[in-house]
Write a protein that holds these residues in place. Sequence first.
Motif, PDB file in Angstrom:
ATOM      1  N   VAL A  95       0.841  -1.192   0.000  1.00  0.00           N
ATOM      2  CA  VAL A  95       0.000   0.000   0.000  1.00  0.00           C
ATOM      3  C   VAL A  95       0.882   1.251   0.000  1.00  0.00           C
ATOM      4  O   VAL A  95       1.830   1.363   0.791  1.00  0.00           O
ATOM      5  N   LEU A  96       0.555   2.178  -0.890  1.00  0.00           N
ATOM      6  CA  LEU A  96       1.205   3.478  -0.942  1.00  0.00           C
ATOM      7  C   LEU A  96       0.358   4.452  -0.135  1.00  0.00           C
ATOM      8  O   LEU A  96      -0.829   4.642  -0.416  1.00  0.00           O
ATOM      9  N   LEU A  97       0.942   5.048   0.878  1.00  0.00           N
ATOM     10  CA  LEU A  97       0.170   5.829   1.842  1.00  0.00           C
ATOM     11  C   LEU A  97      -0.004   7.288   1.416  1.00  0.00           C
ATOM     12  O   LEU A  97       0.055   8.201   2.242  1.00  0.00           O
ATOM     13  N   HIS A  98      -0.186   7.493   0.136  1.00  0.00           N
ATOM     14  CA  HIS A  98      -0.528   8.837  -0.351  1.00  0.00           C
ATOM     15  C   HIS A  98      -1.152   8.694  -1.733  1.00  0.00           C
ATOM     16  O   HIS A  98      -0.904   7.716  -2.442  1.00  0.00           O
ATOM     17  N   PRO A  99      -1.948   9.672  -2.172  1.00  0.00           N
ATOM     18  CA  PRO A  99      -2.499   9.633  -3.518  1.00  0.00           C
ATOM     19  C   PRO A  99      -1.461  10.109  -4.527  1.00  0.00           C
ATOM     20  O   PRO A  99      -0.384  10.576  -4.168  1.00  0.00           O
ATOM     21  N   GLY A 100      -1.765   9.981  -5.789  1.00  0.00           N
ATOM     22  CA  GLY A 100      -0.846  10.450  -6.811  1.00  0.00           C
ATOM     23  C   GLY A 100       0.163   9.397  -7.208  1.00  0.00           C
ATOM     24  O   GLY A 100       0.297   8.354  -6.543  1.00  0.00           O
ATOM     25  N   PRO A 101       0.887   9.644  -8.303  1.00  0.00           N
ATOM     26  CA  PRO A 101       1.837   8.646  -8.789  1.00  0.00           C
ATOM     27  C   PRO A 101       2.983   8.425  -7.812  1.00  0.00           C
ATOM     28  O   PRO A 101       3.418   9.363  -7.139  1.00  0.00           O
ATOM     29  N   PRO A 102       3.508   7.202  -7.739  1.00  0.00           N
ATOM     30  CA  PRO A 102       4.664   6.925  -6.878  1.00  0.00           C
ATOM     31  C   PRO A 102       5.936   7.471  -7.511  1.00  0.00           C
ATOM     32  O   PRO A 102       6.057   7.587  -8.728  1.00  0.00           O
ATOM     33  N   THR A 103       6.894   7.811  -6.669  1.00  0.00           N
ATOM     34  CA  THR A 103       8.212   8.205  -7.168  1.00  0.00           C
ATOM     35  C   THR A 103       8.977   6.956  -7.602  1.00  0.00           C
ATOM     36  O   THR A 103       8.578   5.817  -7.318  1.00  0.00           O
ATOM     37  N   SER A 104      10.094   7.170  -8.284  1.00  0.00           N
ATOM     38  CA  SER A 104      10.925   6.034  -8.686  1.00  0.00           C
ATOM     39  C   SER A 104      11.418   5.257  -7.469  1.00  0.00           C
ATOM     40  O   SER A 104      11.457   4.017  -7.472  1.00  0.00           O
ATOM     41  N   GLU A 105      11.784   5.969  -6.401  1.00  0.00           N
ATOM     42  CA  GLU A 105      12.232   5.297  -5.183  1.00  0.00           C
ATOM     43  C   GLU A 105      11.111   4.465  -4.585  1.00  0.00           C
ATOM     44  O   GLU A 105      11.332   3.334  -4.139  1.00  0.00           O
ATOM     45  N   GLU A 106       9.902   5.004  -4.596  1.00  0.00           N
ATOM     46  CA  GLU A 106       8.771   4.261  -4.038  1.00  0.00           C
ATOM     47  C   GLU A 106       8.464   3.029  -4.873  1.00  0.00           C
ATOM     48  O   GLU A 106       8.125   1.971  -4.319  1.00  0.00           O
ATOM     49  N   ARG A 107       8.603   3.111  -6.179  1.00  0.00           N
ATOM     50  CA  ARG A 107       8.389   1.929  -7.019  1.00  0.00           C
ATOM     51  C   ARG A 107       9.420   0.843  -6.703  1.00  0.00           C
ATOM     52  O   ARG A 107       9.082  -0.343  -6.607  1.00  0.00           O
ATOM     53  N   LEU A 108      10.676   1.252  -6.546  1.00  0.00           N
ATOM     54  CA  LEU A 108      11.711   0.282  -6.205  1.00  0.00           C
ATOM     55  C   LEU A 108      11.396  -0.426  -4.906  1.00  0.00           C
ATOM     56  O   LEU A 108      11.450  -1.670  -4.815  1.00  0.00           O
ATOM     57  N   HIS A 109      11.056   0.354  -3.882  1.00  0.00           N
ATOM     58  CA  HIS A 109      10.807  -0.254  -2.576  1.00  0.00           C
ATOM     59  C   HIS A 109       9.493  -1.034  -2.563  1.00  0.00           C
ATOM     60  O   HIS A 109       9.380  -2.036  -1.846  1.00  0.00           O
TER      61      HIS A 109
END
Length: 354
Positions: free
Chosen positions: A56-70
């Motif tokens: 789960v991504l705890l914010h709206p909007g597109p994920p950053t590249s770092e967030e995609r990696l993790h």
Amino acid sequence: MTHNTPLSPRPLHHLADGRRRLMTAAQLRTHGVSAAETQEQCRPGGPWQQLLPNVVLLHPGPPTSEERLHAVLLYAARDRTAGGSAGVTAGVPVQPGREETPAPAYAEAMITGLAALTLHGFVTAPPLPSLDAIDVLVPRLRRLRTTGCARIVRTTALPTAEQVTGVPVAPVARALADAVAELTDAGAVRRLLTEAVRSGHCEPAAVVRELNRARLLSRPHVVDAVDSLVAEGRALAEQRLYRMVREHGLPEPVWNVDLRLPGGPHLGGLDAYWPEQAVALELDTRGHRQQQDDALWAEHARKREHLERLGITVVHVTPRKLRDSLEHQAAVVRTALMAAGDRAPAAYVVVLPR
């Protein structure tokens, strides 16, 4: 229920205050957020979003590249306590007055392929935002499927990961093999392999070993790129060899010669030879075809034995030794040259340019 209504004794905004605003469903449950509450927060237009199964991504909007990696690592990592997929405790804030012992981060998972090469600093690899999928390396028996931005790559034996900006990444040679497995563009393959050697990321032999292990050397565009890779590696090794002689005060040898017995057979080619001391130096930059051919390796060993029976000392060096321990290799050559006076005279041989 509003978006700001607390769903647990620990406020949800506090969960999103960590360095990475990502959690697994299991981690959310440990913070008092039920599966139903997570689903409600991840509804269309809600404050959270499910980026990958159980992640789960705890914010709206597109994920950053770092967030995609993790997120990919969270999806693929093994939870050693529950036996399933779980995340890294480093992204979870520790509550005041409560001690937590983090489990090993991202157990049995690491980034590989093009994303790993980008993290290693390859300028010929695409930037992370342009990658539709991020390759993640896991043990072969893991029950995971490719989904979303996570592409599962399986292996019988995980290599030791390298940490790059806090992300576990496959070593360059392994990442190259996984990237090449997905590429059909001969130019892209050639550029990646050339940069690996030219920029000092790894030695040609390590790349060839991984490509052979992945059974990629049957592809014509890969074979052509590997031939260029081996040539590139030899050129760099020869430059280091010239520098070793110059910078460490060794006598100047004759370079790139063939030896023959007078009126007799060819003894073999050498990269450097000191005739007065009868010391020969040979670079081992065998290509992929030679590494797969035991007969050629046996012929190489016979040549060395023959030269030594004639009283010629053979110093064998590899590109990696020249890269990592140039001073030590110079000392090895100097010792061989100094010991020449204590040996019986070598047989007379004819030295010819190669």
